[in-house]
Write a protein that holds these residues in place. Structure first.
Motif, PDB file in Angstrom:
ATOM      1  N   SER A 171     -15.054  17.067 -22.280  1.00  0.00           N
ATOM      2  CA  SER A 171     -13.875  17.707 -21.698  1.00  0.00           C
ATOM      3  C   SER A 171     -14.305  18.947 -20.940  1.00  0.00           C
ATOM      4  O   SER A 171     -15.170  19.694 -21.403  1.00  0.00           O
ATOM      5  CB  SER A 171     -12.879  18.094 -22.795  1.00  0.00           C
ATOM      6  N   PRO A 172     -13.699  19.211 -19.786  1.00  0.00           N
ATOM      7  CA  PRO A 172     -14.083  20.403 -19.022  1.00  0.00           C
ATOM      8  C   PRO A 172     -13.482  21.682 -19.564  1.00  0.00           C
ATOM      9  O   PRO A 172     -13.767  22.759 -19.068  1.00  0.00           O
ATOM     10  CB  PRO A 172     -13.532  20.104 -17.625  1.00  0.00           C
ATOM     11  N   TYR A 501      -6.856  21.936 -10.981  1.00  0.00           N
ATOM     12  CA  TYR A 501      -7.230  20.537 -11.126  1.00  0.00           C
ATOM     13  C   TYR A 501      -6.248  19.678 -10.326  1.00  0.00           C
ATOM     14  O   TYR A 501      -5.038  19.710 -10.588  1.00  0.00           O
ATOM     15  CB  TYR A 501      -7.188  20.094 -12.593  1.00  0.00           C
ATOM     16  N   ASP A 502      -6.764  18.895  -9.381  1.00  0.00           N
ATOM     17  CA  ASP A 502      -5.854  17.993  -8.678  1.00  0.00           C
ATOM     18  C   ASP A 502      -5.580  16.760  -9.540  1.00  0.00           C
ATOM     19  O   ASP A 502      -6.190  16.559 -10.596  1.00  0.00           O
ATOM     20  CB  ASP A 502      -6.401  17.601  -7.304  1.00  0.00           C
ATOM     21  N   GLU A 503      -4.662  15.926  -9.077  1.00  0.00           N
ATOM     22  CA  GLU A 503      -4.242  14.788  -9.895  1.00  0.00           C
ATOM     23  C   GLU A 503      -5.377  13.792 -10.112  1.00  0.00           C
ATOM     24  O   GLU A 503      -5.485  13.179 -11.176  1.00  0.00           O
ATOM     25  CB  GLU A 503      -3.036  14.093  -9.244  1.00  0.00           C
ATOM     26  N   LEU A 506      -7.448  15.050 -12.888  1.00  0.00           N
ATOM     27  CA  LEU A 506      -6.706  14.840 -14.128  1.00  0.00           C
ATOM     28  C   LEU A 506      -6.849  13.397 -14.609  1.00  0.00           C
ATOM     29  O   LEU A 506      -7.087  13.135 -15.792  1.00  0.00           O
ATOM     30  CB  LEU A 506      -5.227  15.196 -13.903  1.00  0.00           C
ATOM     31  N   LYS A 507      -6.723  12.454 -13.697  1.00  0.00           N
ATOM     32  CA  LYS A 507      -6.884  11.038 -14.042  1.00  0.00           C
ATOM     33  C   LYS A 507      -8.296  10.760 -14.563  1.00  0.00           C
ATOM     34  O   LYS A 507      -8.488   9.998 -15.510  1.00  0.00           O
ATOM     35  CB  LYS A 507      -6.625  10.162 -12.814  1.00  0.00           C
ATOM     36  N   GLU A 508      -9.282  11.399 -13.914  1.00  0.00           N
ATOM     37  CA  GLU A 508     -10.677  11.143 -14.281  1.00  0.00           C
ATOM     38  C   GLU A 508     -11.028  11.755 -15.633  1.00  0.00           C
ATOM     39  O   GLU A 508     -11.651  11.098 -16.483  1.00  0.00           O
ATOM     40  CB  GLU A 508     -11.595  11.727 -13.203  1.00  0.00           C
ATOM     41  N   LYS A 509     -10.637  13.021 -15.849  1.00  0.00           N
ATOM     42  CA  LYS A 509     -11.041  13.737 -17.055  1.00  0.00           C
ATOM     43  C   LYS A 509     -10.146  13.446 -18.257  1.00  0.00           C
ATOM     44  O   LYS A 509     -10.598  13.479 -19.398  1.00  0.00           O
ATOM     45  CB  LYS A 509     -11.057  15.251 -16.785  1.00  0.00           C
TER      46      LYS A 509
END
Length: 581
Positions: A171-172, A501-503, A506-509
């Protein structure tokens, strides 16, 4: 019980066994050789029994900390040799058979009975010997009892125990991850969970109403007295269809009952409901979001007052004040000033209130006569009081005032004794400015619900938005953090967008949550009290490593098993890793 090594454990032996044949097994704690007769204190996990050797042949080769099985007859001790310090102090075993089960081949690195006085690095290297010390062992046995109590309590309250994965995605957010290379998927890594955050939210989305586990968590953090490096355990729980107040009730019930059950005799425990203090109020009144409520001192804000005075060092600064009552010597003031300077303050102003309610002190002459009564009213001053002033930029003034409050509490012996004082801290800011990058980021948990929902995210200054986040604090130690979770995909996207964070990111992470929240996620909330810290407080230990069976040292090293260690080139190749200089 009966087996080839022992027929009873030490706690099962009593005066009712006098005249009977008994077989015991344990470790040699102490030896007293009186020539024709010798005595050994034999210890197992449950207690100590004195063993008498009248046959010198049987005594040959006996050494401290050998593991023995002894067989003999239980007899009553002579009354003048009774030992009231142990439960078996009126009896002894007269031995006629000895088996050495585990030999001692080397000199002991320290005396077992005094191991707590030995250097920590030596204790941790020989932790299996340190754990033979009765006090050390009692901490671990106590820990087991507390965890059993917590499990039973959660089950009684309708929570279901579910284990979540140990290998997960990195997780970032939060602390540094421990990463684990994948052999099968070249160049990719797992992470050990910092907390079961996403999984427990997914359990709520899956329709489990109340979840809990005694969860292992892994964070690559530096050690502190109240934080173990590497791994720790928490009572992690989550509830569907729950508000902040619902979580508060569960936390209060679990912690109040646990501390009442296991606290030392005579200790007071805060009754539910616990005080609820906003983050803003905590930072003002205590100078910290981890206030020790055993300390009665409170900080007040006198910034506006001093902007109207002629004391230039306080102009255009945040000014905090702390009032105490007592006759403080010149030496006291000098030591407190030295403490203030050591933590970075340029000075520490103060005023003493005399019997005629006039002031005496370094800054008295800078306060106009017509304003002195106003100060007394603002601070609630009376004869015999001393008021200390802390001036700095707002963040520093807050920090310094909190440390001065703590130091005054200690030096003046103001802390309530034999008490566990709980409170909730809530209404944390959702966002903060990163001091290094100057960019806006999440203050705490990125999965928290913002107060005001989507509208607040769209219309408010991000730094003014509060989150439904809360901590439980006990005696100045943060036991738990928690939050009402963000379960709405639109709010989640906007919240992360504000934090940079773009969407797509968000989907990736956080793809699992992003996808799950599109299929009817319920509102949910939870928290996770730290098990290690709870036990540290209950055992009155100053260092958290005292309540962990095999802790790492402050440098995140396992001195006993030599971890971390090097691995072979073959292992590195299998994991697709190359070590750089």
């Amino acid at each position: 019980m009966s087996n080839v090594y022992r027929s009873k454990t030490m706690d099962q032996v009593s005066e009712s066994d006098i005249g009977t044949e008994v077989k015991l097994a344990g470790w040699v704690e102490n030896i007293r050789d009186h020539g024709g007769v010798s005595f050994v204190d034999l210890r197992d996990m449950y207690g100590v029994v004195q063993v008498v050797f009248r046959n010198t042949d049987l005594f040959k080769g006996i050494r401290k900390e050998q593991c023995l099985s002894v067989e003999g007859v239980i007899t009553e001790r002579d009354e003048e040799t009774y030992n009231p310090k142990i439960a078996t102090g009126t009896i002894e075993l007269e031995v006629h058979k000895v088996d050495i089960l585990g030999k001692v081949y080397r000199d002991l690195p320290f005396e077992i009975t005094t191991s707590k006085d030995i250097r920590e690095d030596v204790r941790l290297k020989y932790r299996y010997l340190d754990l033979r010390n009765q006090k050390v062992k009692e901490n671990i046995l106590f820990r087991s009892k507390v965890i059993r109590f917590l499990r039973n309590k959660m089950e009684d309250m309708g929570f279901t125990e579910i284990q979540t994965p140990i290998l997960c995605a990195s997780s970032p957010e939060g602390a540094r991850d421990y990463i684990v290379p994948s052999r099968v998927h070249k160049g990719k890594f797992y992470a050990l969970p910092q907390a079961p955050q996403q999984y427990k939210q997914l359990l709520m989305t899956a329709g489990f109403d109340k979840y809990y586990q005694i969860a292992p968590c892994f964070r690559d953090e530096d050690a502190r007295a109240d934080r173990s490096p590497g791994e720790f355990y928490q009572l992690d729980f989550e509830m569907s269809f729950a508000t902040q107040e619902d979580v508060f009730k569960v936390g209060e019930e679990v912690l109040a009952e646990t501390f009442k059950t296991f606290a030392p005799e005579g200790c007071a425990v805060t009754e539910a409901p616990f005080p609820v203090i906003s983050y803003k109020q905590a930072m003002l009144e205590f100078g910290t979001d981890k206030p020790d409520l055993r300390n009665p001192l409170r900080i007040i804000d006198v910034t506006e007052f001093f902007q109207r005075c002629t004391f230039k060092p306080f102009h255009k600064k945040t000014v905090r004040a702390i009032r105490v009552h007592g006759d403080l010597s010149k030496g006291f003031h000098e030591k407190l000033l030295k403490f203030a300077q050591e933590m970075g303050m340029s000075g520490l102003g103060y005023l003493e209130v005399l019997e005629d309610l006039s002031y005496k002190g370094p800054i008295d002459k800078f306060i106009p006569e017509k304003m002195k009564k106003e100060l007394a009213e603002i601070a609630g001053l009376s004869a015999g009081d001393t008021i200390f002033f802390i001036a700095a930029a707002e963040k520093l003034a807050c920090k310094y005032a909190g440390q001065i409050r703590d130091e005054l509490g200690r030096r003046m012996n103001l802390l309530e004794e034999n008490a566990y004082r709980f409170c909730y801290i809530n209404d944390f800011p959702m966002y903060e400015v990163n001091e290094e990058t100057k960019e806006i980021g999440f203050t705490h948990n990125p999965f928290s619900m913002p107060q005001g929902g989507l509208e607040a995210l769209k219309t408010k200054d991000p730094l003014d938005i509060l989150a439904y986040q809360y901590d439980i604090v006990c005696n100045g130690v943060e036991l738990s953090s928690g939050a009402v979770r963000n379960h709405d995909i639109e709010i989640m996207v906007k919240a992360f967008e504000i934090a940079g964070y773009d969407e797509e990111t968000l989907k990736e992470k956080f793809g699992a949550l992003y996808n799950a929240f599109q299929f009817g996620a319920p509102p949910h909330a939870g928290m996770a009290p730290g098990v290690d810290r709870m036990i540290m407080l209950l055992r009155n230990e100053e260092n958290i490593r005292e309540v962990i069976a095999f802790p790492m040292n402050s440098n995140a090293q396992d001195l006993m098993c030599s971890a971390p260690n090097e691995v072979t080139e073959k292992q590195l190749r299998e994991a697709h890793i190359k070590v750089r200089d």
